[in-house]
Design a protein around this motif. Structure first.
Motif, PDB file in Angstrom:
ATOM      1  N   PRO A  74       0.840  -1.385  -0.118  1.00  0.00           N
ATOM      2  CA  PRO A  74      -0.094   0.046  -0.024  1.00  0.00           C
ATOM      3  C   PRO A  74       0.880   1.337  -0.036  1.00  0.00           C
ATOM      4  CG  PRO A  74      -0.899  -1.611   1.802  1.00  0.00           C
ATOM      5  CD  PRO A  74       0.458  -2.129   1.206  1.00  0.00           C
ATOM      6  N   ALA A  75       2.118   1.043   0.453  1.00  0.00           N
ATOM      7  CA  ALA A  75       2.987   2.343   0.632  1.00  0.00           C
ATOM      8  C   ALA A  75       3.283   2.847  -0.916  1.00  0.00           C
ATOM      9  CB  ALA A  75       4.222   2.002   1.276  1.00  0.00           C
ATOM     10  N   LEU A  76       3.226   2.039  -1.982  1.00  0.00           N
ATOM     11  CA  LEU A  76       3.460   2.255  -3.320  1.00  0.00           C
ATOM     12  C   LEU A  76       2.451   3.540  -3.696  1.00  0.00           C
ATOM     13  CD1 LEU A  76       4.358  -0.882  -5.292  1.00  0.00           C
ATOM     14  CD2 LEU A  76       5.835   1.089  -4.819  1.00  0.00           C
ATOM     15  N   VAL A  77       1.245   3.535  -3.156  1.00  0.00           N
ATOM     16  CA  VAL A  77       0.057   4.130  -3.753  1.00  0.00           C
ATOM     17  C   VAL A  77      -0.404   5.283  -2.613  1.00  0.00           C
ATOM     18  CG1 VAL A  77      -0.804   2.141  -5.472  1.00  0.00           C
ATOM     19  CG2 VAL A  77      -1.452   2.535  -3.112  1.00  0.00           C
ATOM     20  N   GLU A  78       0.554   5.592  -1.784  1.00  0.00           N
ATOM     21  CA  GLU A  78       0.246   6.752  -0.653  1.00  0.00           C
ATOM     22  C   GLU A  78      -0.568   7.805  -1.098  1.00  0.00           C
ATOM     23  OE1 GLU A  78       2.251   7.270   3.334  1.00  0.00           O
ATOM     24  OE2 GLU A  78       2.639   5.515   2.268  1.00  0.00           O
ATOM     25  N   ASP A  79       0.089   8.616  -2.057  1.00  0.00           N
ATOM     26  CA  ASP A  79      -0.343   9.665  -2.263  1.00  0.00           C
ATOM     27  C   ASP A  79      -0.748   9.810  -3.811  1.00  0.00           C
ATOM     28  OD1 ASP A  79       0.482  11.084   0.046  1.00  0.00           O
ATOM     29  OD2 ASP A  79       2.347  10.533  -0.461  1.00  0.00           O
ATOM     30  N   ILE A  80      -1.295   8.642  -4.224  1.00  0.00           N
ATOM     31  CA  ILE A  80      -1.844   8.852  -5.788  1.00  0.00           C
ATOM     32  C   ILE A  80      -3.509   8.618  -5.694  1.00  0.00           C
ATOM     33  CG2 ILE A  80      -1.733   7.391  -7.908  1.00  0.00           C
ATOM     34  CD1 ILE A  80       0.958   6.529  -6.729  1.00  0.00           C
ATOM     35  N   ALA A  81      -3.933   9.509  -6.357  1.00  0.00           N
ATOM     36  CA  ALA A  81      -5.538   9.310  -6.711  1.00  0.00           C
ATOM     37  C   ALA A  81      -5.940   8.207  -6.997  1.00  0.00           C
ATOM     38  CB  ALA A  81      -5.745  10.527  -7.651  1.00  0.00           C
TER      39      ALA A  81
END
Lengths: 276, 276
Positions: A74-81
């Motif tokens: 989940p860290a890979l998509v942390e700041d992605i819409a």
């Protein structure tokens, strides 16, 4: 649980990245082009998330997002819409039925300088006049699979970040370093001097039956740059003259030349084999 | 001047061979299938005329017929019906716009027996479960180009005379001998005994990193049969057990396997190289 926003209005501007998808991957200087990097399907979207390209958004059907998110950190998509859409909404936005149902977009980044790409490389490919997206995509797939360190583009090649290339390469264009050599049709060959200065032995791949057998051409070489031209015309004489040797894959008499990416894959195999 | 008949009525039954072209190449036991061999474009039509398949008709636009006939020996088309049509008429008959504008149809012929195909062969390919037309077409193109003598089909492969295969193979499916091995999913492997009795050394191609390097597997072999399975599942364990060795193409760690026809082309190259 990774947060996501459900969008049911095809006109929603948050979906602009994937609007009219047949154009959004074109370079910004082309009509309708936004120059985005577009990844399709879980394998390639995963590779985009791990790449140097800053991801802007992930768009997908509910079930596709569910199964994709179950497999990633989940860290890979942390700041992605993350936008959840139905198949109908995505079809209307993209302009065609996107049955894969999972997409991600990213911004382009500044290209790595040639000198940096060459730094620790031992095997590179140099393309000239290759305008076919499928050939470029297959080239990246084969190069990544067979231990080639980088791909360099001479004059007249198609855009390696075009959506079709990204897909055919299975996302390897997002992982394998590449860079463009400067110059026009008749001048780019001079930039091959950079490779020579870096210690590369330059090998032209040609169907010419008078050329050296690939085995002999690659034997005992420490650093190798393989030059490959377009299917049909092949490398320009200018380019071949700038190389150390012309090498051929032996062919049965009276037959057609091999597909470009296939010829290159054979050269990658021989390069690896010559170092056993 | 080669005689030709102008047909301007799309309903003319003499055009039935190319009617609804997306079905006419299907096997006669399939809906709409006529089992015809269909060649498209001058290169492939030329190869059909020189093949063992009895040509039924040539259909084309005026300018395409003109330029094609200017390049061939008129004796090749002596007893063959030639129909000149406009682009619109052909589009209506075929069911889509055939921009190449030159087609020929032929009847299938009885398949050559396996024993006869093997007679003077030294290198053959055996396919198992390959359902992809493009892969089969590329396989024929690469095999013909690199001195492979024949292709044998094990269980579960697509029809090699399908129109798309003919096209992708650049007509090489019409030139290179092929035959089908008998048996079902779990029994066809027994027919590999025929190859062993004929003196072939059987090599399974596999991405398994524990398999032998292709170079070592092929070194010093007189007659070789290369077994190739579908992209993804690969060869069945049943098939691999029936072979003498499992061979791999070395791949960079963590990368995808190569495309089927590309892997095979590398094996064809190594086979040729091992005999230098």
């Amino acid at each position: 649980m990774i947060a996501r926003t459900l969008i049911s209005d095809p006109a929603d501007p948050r979906l602009d990245d994937v609007r009219d998808l047949n154009h959004s991957d074109s370079r910004p200087d082309l009509p309708g082009g936004k120059g985005l990097v577009v990844a399709e399907g879980p394998l390639v979207v995963g590779r985009l998330l791990e790449s140097r390209f800053p991801v802007r958004a992930i768009v997908g059907f509910k079930n596709k997002l569910d199964s994709f998110f179950a497999t990633i950190d989940p860290a890979l998509v942390e700041d992605i819409a993350v936008y959840e859409v139905t198949r109908d909404v995505l079809a209307e936005v993209a302009g065609f039925d996107m049955h894969r149902g999972l997409l991600a977009t990213a911004d382009r980044v500044e290209e790595t300088p040639v000198s940096q790409v060459l730094e620790n490389a031992r095997t590179v490919v140099v393309l000239e006049g290759v305008g076919d997206h499928e050939n470029i995509g297959s080239m990246f797939r084969n190069a990544a699979g067979m231990g080639v360190d980088a791909i360099l583009f001479g004059n007249g090649c198609a855009d390696p970040l075009y959506r079709r290339v990204v897909r055919v390469s299975m996302g390897n264009v997002l992982r394998l370093p590449f860079a463009h050599l400067e110059g026009t049709y008749t001048t780019w060959q001079r930039s091959l001097d950079q490779l020579k200065e870096a210690g590369f032995y330059l090998v032209s791949l040609t169907p010419d039956p008078g050329a050296e057998h690939l085995e002999d051409a690659l034997a005992g070489k420490e650093k190798v740059a393989l030059l490959v031209g377009a299917e049909g015309p092949g490398l320009t004489e200018h380019a071949m003259r700038a190389t150390d040797v012309r090498a051929r894959i032996p062919m049965a008499p009276g037959t057609d030349s091999l597909n470009l990416a296939t010829s290159a894959a054979i050269a990658f195999y021989e390069r690896d084999r010559s170092q056993r």
